[in-house]
Design a protein around this motif. Structure first.
Motif, PDB file in Angstrom:
ATOM      1  N   GLU A  11       0.819  -1.211   0.000  1.00 58.78           N
ATOM      2  CA  GLU A  11       0.000   0.000   0.000  1.00 58.78           C
ATOM      3  C   GLU A  11       0.854   1.263   0.000  1.00 58.78           C
ATOM      4  O   GLU A  11       0.578   2.226  -0.722  1.00 58.78           O
ATOM      5  CB  GLU A  11      -0.948   0.010   1.206  1.00 58.78           C
ATOM      6  CG  GLU A  11      -2.098  -0.974   1.091  1.00 58.78           C
ATOM      7  CD  GLU A  11      -1.733  -2.379   1.525  1.00 58.78           C
ATOM      8  OE1 GLU A  11      -0.565  -2.618   1.891  1.00 58.78           O
ATOM      9  OE2 GLU A  11      -2.624  -3.249   1.491  1.00 58.78           O
ATOM     10  N   THR A  13       4.004   1.531  -0.997  1.00 57.51           N
ATOM     11  CA  THR A  13       4.713   1.605  -2.280  1.00 57.51           C
ATOM     12  C   THR A  13       3.787   2.096  -3.382  1.00 57.51           C
ATOM     13  O   THR A  13       4.175   2.936  -4.209  1.00 57.51           O
ATOM     14  CB  THR A  13       5.298   0.229  -2.646  1.00 57.51           C
ATOM     15  OG1 THR A  13       6.138  -0.214  -1.580  1.00 57.51           O
ATOM     16  CG2 THR A  13       6.098   0.296  -3.924  1.00 57.51           C
ATOM     17  N   MET A  14       2.558   1.620  -3.395  1.00 55.90           N
ATOM     18  CA  MET A  14       1.600   2.066  -4.401  1.00 55.90           C
ATOM     19  C   MET A  14       1.235   3.536  -4.207  1.00 55.90           C
ATOM     20  O   MET A  14       1.062   4.274  -5.180  1.00 55.90           O
ATOM     21  CB  MET A  14       0.337   1.201  -4.375  1.00 55.90           C
ATOM     22  CG  MET A  14       0.554  -0.197  -4.922  1.00 55.90           C
ATOM     23  SD  MET A  14       1.294  -0.233  -6.563  1.00 55.90           S
ATOM     24  CE  MET A  14       0.020   0.550  -7.514  1.00 55.90           C
ATOM     25  N   TYR A  16       3.219   5.855  -3.039  1.00 59.01           N
ATOM     26  CA  TYR A  16       4.345   6.597  -3.590  1.00 59.01           C
ATOM     27  C   TYR A  16       4.297   6.592  -5.119  1.00 59.01           C
ATOM     28  O   TYR A  16       4.520   7.623  -5.768  1.00 59.01           O
ATOM     29  CB  TYR A  16       5.678   6.007  -3.126  1.00 59.01           C
ATOM     30  CG  TYR A  16       6.149   6.548  -1.808  1.00 59.01           C
ATOM     31  CD1 TYR A  16       6.646   7.843  -1.688  1.00 59.01           C
ATOM     32  CD2 TYR A  16       6.112   5.766  -0.654  1.00 59.01           C
ATOM     33  CE1 TYR A  16       7.081   8.344  -0.480  1.00 59.01           C
ATOM     34  CE2 TYR A  16       6.545   6.252   0.563  1.00 59.01           C
ATOM     35  CZ  TYR A  16       7.034   7.537   0.639  1.00 59.01           C
ATOM     36  OH  TYR A  16       7.467   8.032   1.842  1.00 59.01           O
ATOM     37  N   ALA A  17       4.006   5.444  -5.704  1.00 60.67           N
ATOM     38  CA  ALA A  17       3.968   5.336  -7.162  1.00 60.67           C
ATOM     39  C   ALA A  17       2.877   6.216  -7.750  1.00 60.67           C
ATOM     40  O   ALA A  17       3.100   6.924  -8.749  1.00 60.67           O
ATOM     41  CB  ALA A  17       3.759   3.879  -7.574  1.00 60.67           C
ATOM     42  N   VAL A  18       1.697   6.207  -7.145  1.00 61.49           N
ATOM     43  CA  VAL A  18       0.590   7.029  -7.644  1.00 61.49           C
ATOM     44  C   VAL A  18       0.928   8.510  -7.493  1.00 61.49           C
ATOM     45  O   VAL A  18       0.681   9.313  -8.402  1.00 61.49           O
ATOM     46  CB  VAL A  18      -0.724   6.674  -6.912  1.00 61.49           C
ATOM     47  CG1 VAL A  18      -1.805   7.689  -7.197  1.00 61.49           C
ATOM     48  CG2 VAL A  18      -1.176   5.275  -7.308  1.00 61.49           C
ATOM     49  N   SER A  19       1.525   8.871  -6.374  1.00 57.40           N
ATOM     50  CA  SER A  19       1.902  10.276  -6.156  1.00 57.40           C
ATOM     51  C   SER A  19       2.923  10.731  -7.188  1.00 57.40           C
ATOM     52  O   SER A  19       2.799  11.826  -7.757  1.00 57.40           O
ATOM     53  CB  SER A  19       2.475  10.456  -4.748  1.00 57.40           C
ATOM     54  OG  SER A  19       1.508  10.155  -3.781  1.00 57.40           O
ATOM     55  N   LEU A  20       3.927   9.915  -7.437  1.00 59.23           N
ATOM     56  CA  LEU A  20       4.937  10.280  -8.432  1.00 59.23           C
ATOM     57  C   LEU A  20       4.332  10.365  -9.836  1.00 59.23           C
ATOM     58  O   LEU A  20       4.690  11.253 -10.618  1.00 59.23           O
ATOM     59  CB  LEU A  20       6.087   9.280  -8.415  1.00 59.23           C
ATOM     60  CG  LEU A  20       7.012   9.374  -7.206  1.00 59.23           C
ATOM     61  CD1 LEU A  20       8.023   8.227  -7.231  1.00 59.23           C
ATOM     62  CD2 LEU A  20       7.716  10.713  -7.173  1.00 59.23           C
ATOM     63  N   ALA A  21       3.404   9.456 -10.141  1.00 59.73           N
ATOM     64  CA  ALA A  21       2.744   9.499 -11.448  1.00 59.73           C
ATOM     65  C   ALA A  21       1.919  10.772 -11.597  1.00 59.73           C
ATOM     66  O   ALA A  21       1.927  11.405 -12.669  1.00 59.73           O
ATOM     67  CB  ALA A  21       1.866   8.269 -11.632  1.00 59.73           C
TER      68      ALA A  21
END
Length: 54
Positions: A11, A13-14, A16-21
């Motif tokens: 959760e 990691t996801m 962080y990934a969504v925020s960076l995207a």
């Protein structure tokens, strides 16, 4: 150096990934808009140099 997140690792990691995207998408949109506005300003300046009669 990744901290041990235990059972929430996926959760976090996801998130962080969504925020960076989202940040990358905003940067791309702002960059594209800036290019479009720059083109429009160049067109206006060129029309003003030529004059209203062409």
């Amino acid at each position: 150096m990744m901290p041990d997140l235990g059972r929430y690792a996926f959760e976090v990691t996801m998130a962080y990934a969504v925020s960076l995207a989202l940040v990358a998408a905003l940067v791309a949109l702002i960059w594209a808009r800036a290019a479009r506005v720059r083109r429009q300003l160049d067109d206006m300046e060129n029309r003003m140099k030529v004059g209203p009669n062409g």
